[in-house]
Design a protein around this motif. Structure first.
Motif, PDB file in Angstrom:
ATOM      1  N   TYR A  81       0.849  -1.185   0.000  1.00  0.00           N
ATOM      2  CA  TYR A  81       0.000   0.000   0.000  1.00  0.00           C
ATOM      3  C   TYR A  81       0.885   1.236   0.000  1.00  0.00           C
ATOM      4  CZ  TYR A  81       1.065  -0.316   5.024  1.00  0.00           C
ATOM      5  OH  TYR A  81       1.716  -0.421   6.236  1.00  0.00           O
ATOM      6  N   SER A  82       0.291   2.358  -0.331  1.00  0.00           N
ATOM      7  CA  SER A  82       1.004   3.631  -0.407  1.00  0.00           C
ATOM      8  C   SER A  82       0.408   4.631   0.569  1.00  0.00           C
ATOM      9  CB  SER A  82       0.908   4.194  -1.829  1.00  0.00           C
ATOM     10  OG  SER A  82      -0.444   4.580  -2.091  1.00  0.00           O
ATOM     11  N   LEU A  83       1.022   5.806   0.625  1.00  0.00           N
ATOM     12  CA  LEU A  83       0.484   6.870   1.466  1.00  0.00           C
ATOM     13  C   LEU A  83      -0.916   7.271   0.999  1.00  0.00           C
ATOM     14  CD1 LEU A  83       1.048   8.784   3.830  1.00  0.00           C
ATOM     15  CD2 LEU A  83       2.042  10.397   2.205  1.00  0.00           C
ATOM     16  N   THR A  84      -1.154   7.241  -0.315  1.00  0.00           N
ATOM     17  CA  THR A  84      -2.492   7.545  -0.823  1.00  0.00           C
ATOM     18  C   THR A  84      -3.511   6.529  -0.325  1.00  0.00           C
ATOM     19  OG1 THR A  84      -1.751   8.749  -2.773  1.00  0.00           O
ATOM     20  CG2 THR A  84      -3.910   7.696  -2.906  1.00  0.00           C
ATOM     21  N   ASP A  85      -3.141   5.256  -0.265  1.00  0.00           N
ATOM     22  CA  ASP A  85      -4.042   4.232   0.271  1.00  0.00           C
ATOM     23  C   ASP A  85      -4.390   4.534   1.729  1.00  0.00           C
ATOM     24  OD1 ASP A  85      -4.192   2.596  -2.057  1.00  0.00           O
ATOM     25  OD2 ASP A  85      -2.208   1.793  -1.589  1.00  0.00           O
ATOM     26  N   LEU A  86      -3.398   4.958   2.505  1.00  0.00           N
ATOM     27  CA  LEU A  86      -3.671   5.293   3.905  1.00  0.00           C
ATOM     28  C   LEU A  86      -4.578   6.516   4.010  1.00  0.00           C
ATOM     29  CD1 LEU A  86      -0.186   4.719   5.617  1.00  0.00           C
ATOM     30  CD2 LEU A  86      -2.125   3.131   5.401  1.00  0.00           C
ATOM     31  N   THR A  87      -4.441   7.433   3.051  1.00  0.00           N
ATOM     32  CA  THR A  87      -5.337   8.594   3.029  1.00  0.00           C
ATOM     33  C   THR A  87      -6.766   8.160   2.729  1.00  0.00           C
ATOM     34  OG1 THR A  87      -3.504   9.977   2.244  1.00  0.00           O
ATOM     35  CG2 THR A  87      -5.727  10.849   1.989  1.00  0.00           C
ATOM     36  N   LEU A  88      -6.930   7.232   1.797  1.00  0.00           N
ATOM     37  CA  LEU A  88      -8.269   6.713   1.489  1.00  0.00           C
ATOM     38  C   LEU A  88      -8.829   5.934   2.672  1.00  0.00           C
ATOM     39  CD1 LEU A  88      -7.750   5.634  -2.224  1.00  0.00           C
ATOM     40  CD2 LEU A  88      -8.841   7.717  -1.357  1.00  0.00           C
ATOM     41  N   ASP A  89      -7.957   5.302   3.466  1.00  0.00           N
ATOM     42  CA  ASP A  89      -8.412   4.657   4.702  1.00  0.00           C
ATOM     43  C   ASP A  89      -9.018   5.690   5.653  1.00  0.00           C
ATOM     44  OD1 ASP A  89      -7.480   2.222   3.770  1.00  0.00           O
ATOM     45  OD2 ASP A  89      -5.725   2.167   5.097  1.00  0.00           O
ATOM     46  N   LEU A  90      -8.347   6.824   5.794  1.00  0.00           N
ATOM     47  CA  LEU A  90      -8.869   7.897   6.642  1.00  0.00           C
ATOM     48  C   LEU A  90     -10.260   8.311   6.185  1.00  0.00           C
ATOM     49  CD1 LEU A  90      -8.700  10.352   8.645  1.00  0.00           C
ATOM     50  CD2 LEU A  90      -7.566  11.586   6.791  1.00  0.00           C
ATOM     51  N   LEU A  91     -10.421   8.516   4.891  1.00  0.00           N
ATOM     52  CA  LEU A  91     -11.723   8.913   4.371  1.00  0.00           C
ATOM     53  C   LEU A  91     -12.750   7.799   4.569  1.00  0.00           C
ATOM     54  CD1 LEU A  91     -10.626  10.722   1.078  1.00  0.00           C
ATOM     55  CD2 LEU A  91     -11.136  11.729   3.316  1.00  0.00           C
ATOM     56  N   HIS A 205       5.803   0.822   7.771  1.00  0.00           N
ATOM     57  CA  HIS A 205       5.514   2.212   7.409  1.00  0.00           C
ATOM     58  C   HIS A 205       6.722   2.884   6.762  1.00  0.00           C
ATOM     59  CE1 HIS A 205       1.859   2.735  10.325  1.00  0.00           C
ATOM     60  NE2 HIS A 205       1.589   1.984   9.268  1.00  0.00           N
ATOM     61  N   TYR A 206       7.909   2.407   7.093  1.00  0.00           N
ATOM     62  CA  TYR A 206       9.113   3.001   6.511  1.00  0.00           C
ATOM     63  C   TYR A 206       9.405   2.466   5.110  1.00  0.00           C
ATOM     64  CZ  TYR A 206       9.599   4.293  11.379  1.00  0.00           C
ATOM     65  OH  TYR A 206       9.351   4.790  12.636  1.00  0.00           O
ATOM     66  N   ALA A 207       8.628   1.465   4.694  1.00  0.00           N
ATOM     67  CA  ALA A 207       8.853   0.843   3.392  1.00  0.00           C
ATOM     68  C   ALA A 207       7.780   1.189   2.373  1.00  0.00           C
ATOM     69  CB  ALA A 207       8.931  -0.682   3.552  1.00  0.00           C
ATOM     70  N   ILE A 208       6.803   2.018   2.743  1.00  0.00           N
ATOM     71  CA  ILE A 208       5.716   2.313   1.815  1.00  0.00           C
ATOM     72  C   ILE A 208       6.132   3.378   0.806  1.00  0.00           C
ATOM     73  CG2 ILE A 208       3.971   1.715   3.525  1.00  0.00           C
ATOM     74  CD1 ILE A 208       3.348   4.688   3.815  1.00  0.00           C
ATOM     75  N   GLU A 209       5.363   3.448  -0.267  1.00  0.00           N
ATOM     76  CA  GLU A 209       5.564   4.493  -1.274  1.00  0.00           C
ATOM     77  C   GLU A 209       4.962   5.794  -0.768  1.00  0.00           C
ATOM     78  OE1 GLU A 209       4.009   5.714  -5.753  1.00  0.00           O
ATOM     79  OE2 GLU A 209       3.634   3.705  -4.967  1.00  0.00           O
ATOM     80  N   PHE A 210       5.796   6.836  -0.719  1.00  0.00           N
ATOM     81  CA  PHE A 210       5.303   8.134  -0.267  1.00  0.00           C
ATOM     82  C   PHE A 210       4.983   8.996  -1.479  1.00  0.00           C
ATOM     83  CE2 PHE A 210       6.126   6.914   3.918  1.00  0.00           C
ATOM     84  CZ  PHE A 210       5.491   7.825   4.732  1.00  0.00           C
TER      85      PHE A 210
END
Length: 284
Positions: A81-91, A205-210
């Motif tokens: 997963y990427s940082l964008t995926d985590l953002t979509l998780d928030l939403l 978390h240190y290995a995800i795509e930012f």
């Protein structure tokens, strides 16, 4: 004082994963969603702190991001997963809880999540608060040389893992007079015991795509923004917070005297008061 206890943890199926969330206070009140920093479950937003915010008329949400706490985990070193995926998780958390617009508070590395949601999803954000984070611009002071960490422990040795987490928290406190080692140790013990896979927590978390926002950068954030930064922060020294304030139109900076790269109990009154003031006037 009116009590605002937790409504309990709940497991939510969002974006093909399972995320654990907990809420405090009146669901009809303005919603504040707390996003912890890297390798940190929701427990690092202390229960007492959440209850203090709720007692000031806010609906508080904290949750375990992927690879922390009770949420979905991936093999160590292999987060898909990427940082964008985590953002979509928030939403997705907001959707699941019926929150159209939230006051989003992002800590440390996941200031990048606040950037993406603020720029690409402005209709879902009532305000932003960045805690102990940075623009990442060139020329800002590097981390303190005192932050050199020991090798990661054998994750099968729970006591060694807890010692490692406590040592890291102490280093990130930057010599703060407010560092409370017994309290941090008790928190680390709960966190390690509760996690599905702490090896994944330490690594992923240190290995995800930012990835970055599709529509711009910090200068394109339109939501009212508060920047919160400790003056003892050894990882991202105070000029990082000042640069973030300067990059976001109209942003304000709260400097927490005596705090490092954390939110020690001694500064909660200042933090909560500033957050409540910042989130007044715009309902979720």
């Amino acid at each position: 004082m009116t009590s605002h206890p937790s409504h309990g943890e709940q497991l939510l199926k969002i974006n093909g994963v399972e995320l654990c969330a907990e809420t405090f206070g009146d669901p009809a009140a303005p919603a504040i969603v707390l996003v912890a920093g890297s390798a940190a479950s929701m427990l690092w937003w202390d229960t007492d702190l959440c209850e203090q915010i709720a007692a000031r008329g806010r609906f508080v949400v904290r949750y375990d991001q992927r690879d922390t706490g009770r949420s979905t985990t991936y093999p160590p070193g292999q987060p898909s997963y990427s940082l964008t995926d985590l953002t979509l998780d928030l939403l997705g958390i907001q959707d699941a809880l019926g929150i159209e617009r939230a006051h989003v508070v992002c800590q440390s590395m996941f200031g990048g999540l606040g950037l993406i949601v603020g720029v690409d999803h402005p209709d879902r954000v009532a305000s932003l608060t960045f805690v102990s984070t940075s623009t990442g611009a060139d020329g800002l002071p590097p981390p303190s040389s005192d932050l050199a960490m020991a090798a990661e422990p054998d994750v099968s040795d729970r006591a060694a893992v807890v010692d490692y987490v406590v040592a890291g928290a102490k280093a990130y406190a930057g010599g703060s007079p407010y560092f409370d080692e017994p309290a941090i140790r008790a928190l680390a013990e709960r966190d390690v015991a509760r996690a599905k896979n702490y090896a994944s927590t330490l690594a992923n978390h240190y290995a995800i795509e930012f990835d970055e926002p599709a529509r711009g950068g910090f200068g394109d954030i339109a939501a009212p923004t508060l920047v919160v930064h400790g003056d003892h922060d050894p990882l991202l020294p105070l000029p990082h917070g000042e640069a973030l304030r300067d990059a976001i139109p109209g942003a304000e900076l709260l400097v927490l005297k005596g705090a490092g790269h954390d939110l020690p109990r001694a500064v909660w009154d200042d933090f909560v008061s500033a957050l409540v003031l910042h989130t007044e006037g715009t309902r979720s």
